[in-house]
Design a protein around this motif. Structure first.
Motif, mmCIF file in Angstrom:
data_model
loop_
_atom_site.group_PDB
_atom_site.id
_atom_site.type_symbol
_atom_site.label_atom_id
_atom_site.label_comp_id
_atom_site.label_asym_id
_atom_site.label_seq_id
_atom_site.Cartn_x
_atom_site.Cartn_y
_atom_site.Cartn_z
ATOM 1 N N ARG A 104 0.834 -1.217 0.000
ATOM 2 C CA ARG A 104 0.000 0.000 0.000
ATOM 3 C C ARG A 104 0.864 1.261 0.000
ATOM 4 O O ARG A 104 0.577 2.223 -0.715
ATOM 5 C CB ARG A 104 -0.933 0.002 1.197
ATOM 6 C CG ARG A 104 -2.057 -0.990 1.062
ATOM 7 C CD ARG A 104 -2.991 -0.925 2.242
ATOM 8 N NE ARG A 104 -4.034 -1.924 2.108
ATOM 9 C CZ ARG A 104 -4.676 -2.465 3.111
ATOM 10 N NH1 ARG A 104 -4.384 -2.112 4.358
ATOM 11 N NH2 ARG A 104 -5.607 -3.363 2.907
ATOM 12 N N ALA A 105 1.925 1.268 0.799
ATOM 13 C CA ALA A 105 2.812 2.449 0.855
ATOM 14 C C ALA A 105 3.509 2.663 -0.483
ATOM 15 O O ALA A 105 3.644 3.798 -0.945
ATOM 16 C CB ALA A 105 3.842 2.279 1.968
ATOM 17 N N LEU A 106 3.942 1.584 -1.129
ATOM 18 C CA LEU A 106 4.589 1.711 -2.441
ATOM 19 C C LEU A 106 3.604 2.257 -3.478
ATOM 20 O O LEU A 106 3.940 3.159 -4.249
ATOM 21 C CB LEU A 106 5.143 0.353 -2.897
ATOM 22 C CG LEU A 106 6.343 -0.170 -2.110
ATOM 23 C CD1 LEU A 106 6.625 -1.618 -2.487
ATOM 24 C CD2 LEU A 106 7.562 0.694 -2.321
ATOM 25 N N ASP A 107 2.389 1.742 -3.502
ATOM 26 C CA ASP A 107 1.375 2.228 -4.440
ATOM 27 C C ASP A 107 1.047 3.699 -4.189
ATOM 28 O O ASP A 107 0.960 4.493 -5.119
ATOM 29 C CB ASP A 107 0.098 1.395 -4.346
ATOM 30 C CG ASP A 107 0.242 0.009 -4.951
ATOM 31 O OD1 ASP A 107 1.211 -0.203 -5.712
ATOM 32 O OD2 ASP A 107 -0.608 -0.848 -4.660
ATOM 33 N N ARG A 108 0.864 4.053 -2.938
ATOM 34 C CA ARG A 108 0.506 5.431 -2.559
ATOM 35 C C ARG A 108 1.584 6.425 -2.991
ATOM 36 O O ARG A 108 1.293 7.547 -3.384
ATOM 37 C CB ARG A 108 0.264 5.494 -1.048
ATOM 38 C CG ARG A 108 -0.298 6.793 -0.554
ATOM 39 C CD ARG A 108 -0.689 6.766 0.933
ATOM 40 N NE ARG A 108 0.366 6.284 1.800
ATOM 41 C CZ ARG A 108 0.315 5.132 2.487
ATOM 42 N NH1 ARG A 108 -0.724 4.335 2.390
ATOM 43 N NH2 ARG A 108 1.317 4.770 3.250
ATOM 44 N N ASN A 109 2.837 6.003 -2.960
ATOM 45 C CA ASN A 109 3.958 6.889 -3.289
ATOM 46 C C ASN A 109 4.526 6.670 -4.690
ATOM 47 O O ASN A 109 5.561 7.239 -5.035
ATOM 48 C CB ASN A 109 5.070 6.730 -2.250
ATOM 49 C CG ASN A 109 4.626 7.217 -0.891
ATOM 50 O OD1 ASN A 109 4.429 8.407 -0.700
ATOM 51 N ND2 ASN A 109 4.438 6.301 0.049
ATOM 52 N N SER A 110 3.849 5.836 -5.490
ATOM 53 C CA SER A 110 4.290 5.514 -6.855
ATOM 54 C C SER A 110 5.744 5.073 -6.892
ATOM 55 O O SER A 110 6.550 5.553 -7.680
ATOM 56 C CB SER A 110 4.072 6.715 -7.779
ATOM 57 O OG SER A 110 2.722 7.048 -7.851
ATOM 58 N N LYS A 111 6.068 4.157 -5.993
ATOM 59 C CA LYS A 111 7.435 3.637 -5.929
ATOM 60 C C LYS A 111 7.441 2.128 -6.042
ATOM 61 O O LYS A 111 6.433 1.457 -5.820
ATOM 62 C CB LYS A 111 8.106 4.063 -4.620
ATOM 63 C CG LYS A 111 8.340 5.555 -4.558
ATOM 64 C CD LYS A 111 9.346 5.907 -3.507
ATOM 65 C CE LYS A 111 9.610 7.415 -3.605
ATOM 66 N NZ LYS A 111 10.711 7.793 -2.806
ATOM 67 N N ALA A 112 8.598 1.613 -6.389
ATOM 68 C CA ALA A 112 8.824 0.176 -6.453
ATOM 69 C C ALA A 112 9.958 -0.171 -5.492
ATOM 70 O O ALA A 112 10.821 0.670 -5.218
ATOM 71 C CB ALA A 112 9.183 -0.244 -7.863
ATOM 72 N N ALA A 113 9.947 -1.370 -5.012
ATOM 73 C CA ALA A 113 11.025 -1.827 -4.132
ATOM 74 C C ALA A 113 11.996 -2.665 -4.946
ATOM 75 O O ALA A 113 11.581 -3.548 -5.694
ATOM 76 C CB ALA A 113 10.450 -2.645 -2.989
ATOM 77 N N VAL A 114 13.265 -2.378 -4.809
ATOM 78 C CA VAL A 114 14.315 -3.199 -5.415
ATOM 79 C C VAL A 114 14.761 -4.137 -4.304
ATOM 80 O O VAL A 114 15.223 -3.696 -3.242
ATOM 81 C CB VAL A 114 15.487 -2.335 -5.931
ATOM 82 C CG1 VAL A 114 16.578 -3.236 -6.493
ATOM 83 C CG2 VAL A 114 14.994 -1.329 -6.955
ATOM 84 N N ALA A 115 14.597 -5.447 -4.542
ATOM 85 C CA ALA A 115 14.823 -6.400 -3.453
ATOM 86 C C ALA A 115 15.587 -7.622 -3.927
ATOM 87 O O ALA A 115 15.646 -7.933 -5.117
ATOM 88 C CB ALA A 115 13.478 -6.817 -2.875
ATOM 89 N N ARG A 116 16.144 -8.326 -2.951
ATOM 90 C CA ARG A 116 16.768 -9.630 -3.183
ATOM 91 C C ARG A 116 15.828 -10.652 -2.572
ATOM 92 O O ARG A 116 15.342 -10.491 -1.461
ATOM 93 C CB ARG A 116 18.125 -9.720 -2.482
ATOM 94 C CG ARG A 116 19.158 -8.802 -3.081
ATOM 95 C CD ARG A 116 20.490 -8.922 -2.324
ATOM 96 N NE ARG A 116 21.369 -7.875 -2.725
ATOM 97 C CZ ARG A 116 21.462 -6.687 -2.114
ATOM 98 N NH1 ARG A 116 20.719 -6.407 -1.072
ATOM 99 N NH2 ARG A 116 22.310 -5.776 -2.548
#
Length: 118
Positions: A104-116
């Motif tokens: 939800r936080a990523l969608d709200r801020n139009s961001k993506a997480a770069v993850a391993r």
């Protein structure tokens, strides 16, 4: 008089040729793998049996964990450079609680997480 042999004189033995036998000292008999369970010793004289179903609901720290390296705006992601990205979603109910607020936080801020993913 005993003879001494070089190590190569003896045939190699594999674990397949040496069976492991489980023996119950209380019942004084050999038992099969299907009779052996998992348990947790909670005190000196109390052992609690643990089933496969119990283990399935434990949040194991190394099982299917993601480590987020950074957050980036959607507009900064070049799909050609990334190649095939992955969309991760929880596969069990226990994973929903930590996953949902992050999504939800990523969608709200139009961001993506770069993850391993491990």
């Amino acid at each position: 008089m005993s003879q001494r042999h070089a190590g190569s004189d003896f045939p190699r033995v594999t674990s397949r040729e040496i069976p492991t036998r489980k023996f119950c000292e209380l019942e004084e008999r050999e038992i099969g793998a299907e009779e052996i369970g998992k348990a947790d010793e909670v005190s000196r004289d109390t052992i609690i049996a643990i089933t496969g179903e119990d283990l399935a609901y434990l949040p194991l720290p190394t099982a299917k964990a993601i480590e987020i390296a950074s957050f980036v705006p959607y507009r900064d992601i070049d799909p050609i450079r990334i190649g095939e990205g992955l969309h991760l979603a929880p596969d069990r109910q226990i994973a929903v609680k930590p996953y949902t607020p992050l999504r939800r936080a990523l969608d709200r801020n139009s961001k993506a997480a770069v993850a391993r993913f491990a």
